[in-house]
Design a protein around this motif. Structure first.
Motif, PDB file in Angstrom:
ATOM      1  N   PHE A 171      12.219   6.434   1.511  1.00 35.09           N
ATOM      2  CA  PHE A 171      13.213   6.823   0.513  1.00 35.09           C
ATOM      3  C   PHE A 171      12.902   6.151  -0.827  1.00 35.09           C
ATOM      4  O   PHE A 171      12.416   5.011  -0.873  1.00 35.09           O
ATOM      5  CB  PHE A 171      14.613   6.379   0.930  1.00 35.09           C
ATOM      6  N   TRP A 172      13.230   6.856  -1.914  1.00 32.84           N
ATOM      7  CA  TRP A 172      13.202   6.258  -3.255  1.00 32.84           C
ATOM      8  C   TRP A 172      14.617   6.265  -3.820  1.00 32.84           C
ATOM      9  O   TRP A 172      15.374   7.216  -3.612  1.00 32.84           O
ATOM     10  CB  TRP A 172      12.261   7.035  -4.183  1.00 32.84           C
ATOM     11  N   ALA A 173      14.959   5.196  -4.541  1.00 28.23           N
ATOM     12  CA  ALA A 173      16.301   5.061  -5.119  1.00 28.23           C
ATOM     13  C   ALA A 173      16.190   4.500  -6.538  1.00 28.23           C
ATOM     14  O   ALA A 173      15.348   3.634  -6.811  1.00 28.23           O
ATOM     15  CB  ALA A 173      17.155   4.142  -4.259  1.00 28.23           C
ATOM     16  N   VAL A 174      17.038   4.993  -7.421  1.00 32.25           N
ATOM     17  CA  VAL A 174      17.055   4.538  -8.811  1.00 32.25           C
ATOM     18  C   VAL A 174      18.505   4.411  -9.265  1.00 32.25           C
ATOM     19  O   VAL A 174      19.351   5.259  -8.924  1.00 32.25           O
ATOM     20  CB  VAL A 174      16.332   5.529  -9.754  1.00 32.25           C
TER      21      VAL A 174
ATOM     22  N   SER B 240      11.436  -2.835   2.505  1.00 30.21           N
ATOM     23  CA  SER B 240      11.695  -2.255   1.188  1.00 30.21           C
ATOM     24  C   SER B 240      11.090  -3.103   0.083  1.00 30.21           C
ATOM     25  O   SER B 240      10.761  -4.274   0.291  1.00 30.21           O
ATOM     26  CB  SER B 240      13.204  -2.092   0.952  1.00 30.21           C
ATOM     27  N   MET B 241      10.954  -2.507  -1.090  1.00 36.85           N
ATOM     28  CA  MET B 241      10.473  -3.190  -2.289  1.00 36.85           C
ATOM     29  C   MET B 241      11.322  -2.723  -3.458  1.00 36.85           C
ATOM     30  O   MET B 241      11.681  -1.553  -3.553  1.00 36.85           O
ATOM     31  CB  MET B 241       8.991  -2.884  -2.534  1.00 36.85           C
ATOM     32  N   TRP B 242      11.649  -3.673  -4.379  1.00 33.77           N
ATOM     33  CA  TRP B 242      12.573  -3.374  -5.468  1.00 33.77           C
ATOM     34  C   TRP B 242      12.031  -3.911  -6.785  1.00 33.77           C
ATOM     35  O   TRP B 242      11.415  -4.978  -6.835  1.00 33.77           O
ATOM     36  CB  TRP B 242      13.946  -3.972  -5.160  1.00 33.77           C
ATOM     37  N   TRP B 243      12.272  -3.167  -7.858  1.00 34.14           N
ATOM     38  CA  TRP B 243      11.820  -3.504  -9.200  1.00 34.14           C
ATOM     39  C   TRP B 243      13.010  -3.548 -10.151  1.00 34.14           C
ATOM     40  O   TRP B 243      13.930  -2.737 -10.057  1.00 34.14           O
ATOM     41  CB  TRP B 243      10.836  -2.459  -9.714  1.00 34.14           C
TER      42      TRP B 243
ATOM     43  N   LYS C 113       0.833  -1.210   0.000  1.00 35.41           N
ATOM     44  CA  LYS C 113       0.000   0.000   0.000  1.00 35.41           C
ATOM     45  C   LYS C 113       0.866   1.259   0.000  1.00 35.41           C
ATOM     46  O   LYS C 113       0.626   2.199  -0.766  1.00 35.41           O
ATOM     47  CB  LYS C 113      -0.913  -0.009   1.215  1.00 35.41           C
ATOM     48  N   GLU C 114       1.896   1.275   0.846  1.00 36.84           N
ATOM     49  CA  GLU C 114       2.765   2.452   0.934  1.00 36.84           C
ATOM     50  C   GLU C 114       3.558   2.667  -0.355  1.00 36.84           C
ATOM     51  O   GLU C 114       3.702   3.797  -0.827  1.00 36.84           O
ATOM     52  CB  GLU C 114       3.730   2.306   2.113  1.00 36.84           C
ATOM     53  N   PHE C 115       4.072   1.599  -0.930  1.00 41.81           N
ATOM     54  CA  PHE C 115       4.938   1.727  -2.094  1.00 41.81           C
ATOM     55  C   PHE C 115       4.161   1.900  -3.404  1.00 41.81           C
ATOM     56  O   PHE C 115       4.719   2.338  -4.408  1.00 41.81           O
ATOM     57  CB  PHE C 115       5.878   0.521  -2.199  1.00 41.81           C
ATOM     58  N   GLU C 116       2.890   1.536  -3.399  1.00 40.17           N
ATOM     59  CA  GLU C 116       2.077   1.728  -4.596  1.00 40.17           C
ATOM     60  C   GLU C 116       1.336   3.060  -4.580  1.00 40.17           C
ATOM     61  O   GLU C 116       0.643   3.404  -5.534  1.00 40.17           O
ATOM     62  CB  GLU C 116       1.098   0.569  -4.748  1.00 40.17           C
TER      63      GLU C 116
ATOM     64  N   ALA D 134      12.140   1.312  -3.113  1.00 41.83           N
ATOM     65  CA  ALA D 134      11.583   2.178  -2.080  1.00 41.83           C
ATOM     66  C   ALA D 134      11.849   1.513  -0.741  1.00 41.83           C
ATOM     67  O   ALA D 134      11.704   0.286  -0.601  1.00 41.83           O
ATOM     68  CB  ALA D 134      10.085   2.377  -2.294  1.00 41.83           C
ATOM     69  N   LEU D 135      12.270   2.302   0.226  1.00 42.62           N
ATOM     70  CA  LEU D 135      12.598   1.791   1.558  1.00 42.62           C
ATOM     71  C   LEU D 135      11.919   2.659   2.600  1.00 42.62           C
ATOM     72  O   LEU D 135      11.947   3.889   2.498  1.00 42.62           O
ATOM     73  CB  LEU D 135      14.112   1.777   1.762  1.00 42.62           C
ATOM     74  N   ILE D 136      11.304   2.021   3.593  1.00 46.73           N
ATOM     75  CA  ILE D 136      10.596   2.756   4.631  1.00 46.73           C
ATOM     76  C   ILE D 136      11.102   2.310   5.997  1.00 46.73           C
ATOM     77  O   ILE D 136      11.445   1.137   6.194  1.00 46.73           O
ATOM     78  CB  ILE D 136       9.066   2.523   4.509  1.00 46.73           C
ATOM     79  N   ASN D 137      11.189   3.246   6.922  1.00 49.39           N
ATOM     80  CA  ASN D 137      11.655   2.908   8.264  1.00 49.39           C
ATOM     81  C   ASN D 137      11.041   3.849   9.281  1.00 49.39           C
ATOM     82  O   ASN D 137      10.726   5.003   8.967  1.00 49.39           O
ATOM     83  CB  ASN D 137      13.179   2.982   8.336  1.00 49.39           C
ATOM     84  N   GLY D 138      10.858   3.339  10.485  1.00 49.34           N
ATOM     85  CA  GLY D 138      10.385   4.154  11.595  1.00 49.34           C
ATOM     86  C   GLY D 138      11.564   4.527  12.465  1.00 49.34           C
ATOM     87  O   GLY D 138      12.504   5.165  12.002  1.00 49.34           O
TER      88      GLY D 138
END
Length: 249
Positions: free
Chosen positions: A154-157, A179-182, A96-99, A219-223
């Motif tokens: 964060f977003w990374a490319v 995180s999620m990666w494509w 949900k967060e990454f989409e 995309a990587l998310i952290n608290g």
């Protein structure tokens, strides 16, 4: 697969061997001792700079490091989130967060260094950076730029240039936290839960690396806690692929 594991250890003076064994840790490759897991910021730490954790990327093509890790990325300044605990990082939560659409063309854009995007009330900038180590220290990236360091996304490319088509390739990722990666627009791997970064923590299903340009997007998310990631590509034998070049476009 012949995959070695690397992790960041707590700088606490005494290493509890049982704890290391429980995480399946092995000796890191020669020349790359494990660094401290804790990278504290104290009230006396007045240096707010991304140096020496990053250097400015150049237009020159760059190879992965000796172990195949990709050290050049375009990083977007952190998107502020409201996260009290990393326990919420389930697969469904991360999807949900990454989409969510945070900025225009976020799944197709090849950003340029210095380019800015608007995310809600935030104006964020892309930075083309290289790390002197195998991992990208996102906490230090945010802290050095005087941005929010906890409860962030964060977003990374990056662009990987391959001299030939390679089949049965796997994307190997470690991240702190979720995180999620494509790879080339196809979802490759998701790391969920409250985790610390371990090299090759999750690997994708077998994929094809195109001859020429390939785009890795993540995309990587952290608290609470540190944020970082490491990525490399493995061949069908589980060995790191090194005859690649990394570019900005």
């Amino acid at each position: 697969m012949n995959i070695k594991h690397k992790t960041l250890l707590p700088a606490i003076g005494i290493i509890i061997l049982a704890g290391l064994s429980a995480h399946g840790q092995t000796t890191p490759p020669p020349g790359r001792p494990p660094g401290p897991r804790i990278d504290p910021i104290t009230e006396h730490d007045s240096i707010r700079s991304i140096a020496p954790f990053f250097t400015q990327a150049t237009a020159k093509k760059k190879a992965p490091d000796a172990d195949g890790f990709i050290q050049r990325w375009l990083l977007l300044e952190p998107i502020n989130k409201s996260i009290r605990s990393n326990i919420v990082f389930t697969d469904n939560y991360l999807k949900k967060e990454f989409e969510t659409d945070y900025f225009p063309n976020q799944f197709t854009v090849i950003p340029k260094d210095g380019e800015k995007v608007k995310v809600g009330e935030q104006e964020l900038q892309w930075h083309a950076l290289e790390s002197p180590t195998f991992n990208m220290k996102l906490f230090r990236f945010a802290y050095g730029l005087k941005k929010q360091t906890y409860a962030v996304l964060f977003w990374a490319v990056t662009i990987v240039n391959s001299p030939r088509e390679m089949k049965n390739v796997r994307l190997a990722v470690g991240s702190n936290g979720g995180s999620m990666w494509w790879l080339n627009g196809k979802e490759a791997v998701t790391l969920d839960g409250d985790r610390r970064m371990v090299m090759d923590d999750c690997v994708s299903a077998r994929m094809t690396l195109n001859k020429g340009k390939n785009i890795i997007r993540g995309a990587l998310i952290n608290g609470p806690g540190l944020s970082d990631f490491c990525i490399r590509l493995l061949d069908e034998k589980g060995e790191p692929i090194k005859d690649l070049t990394i570019s900005l476009q």
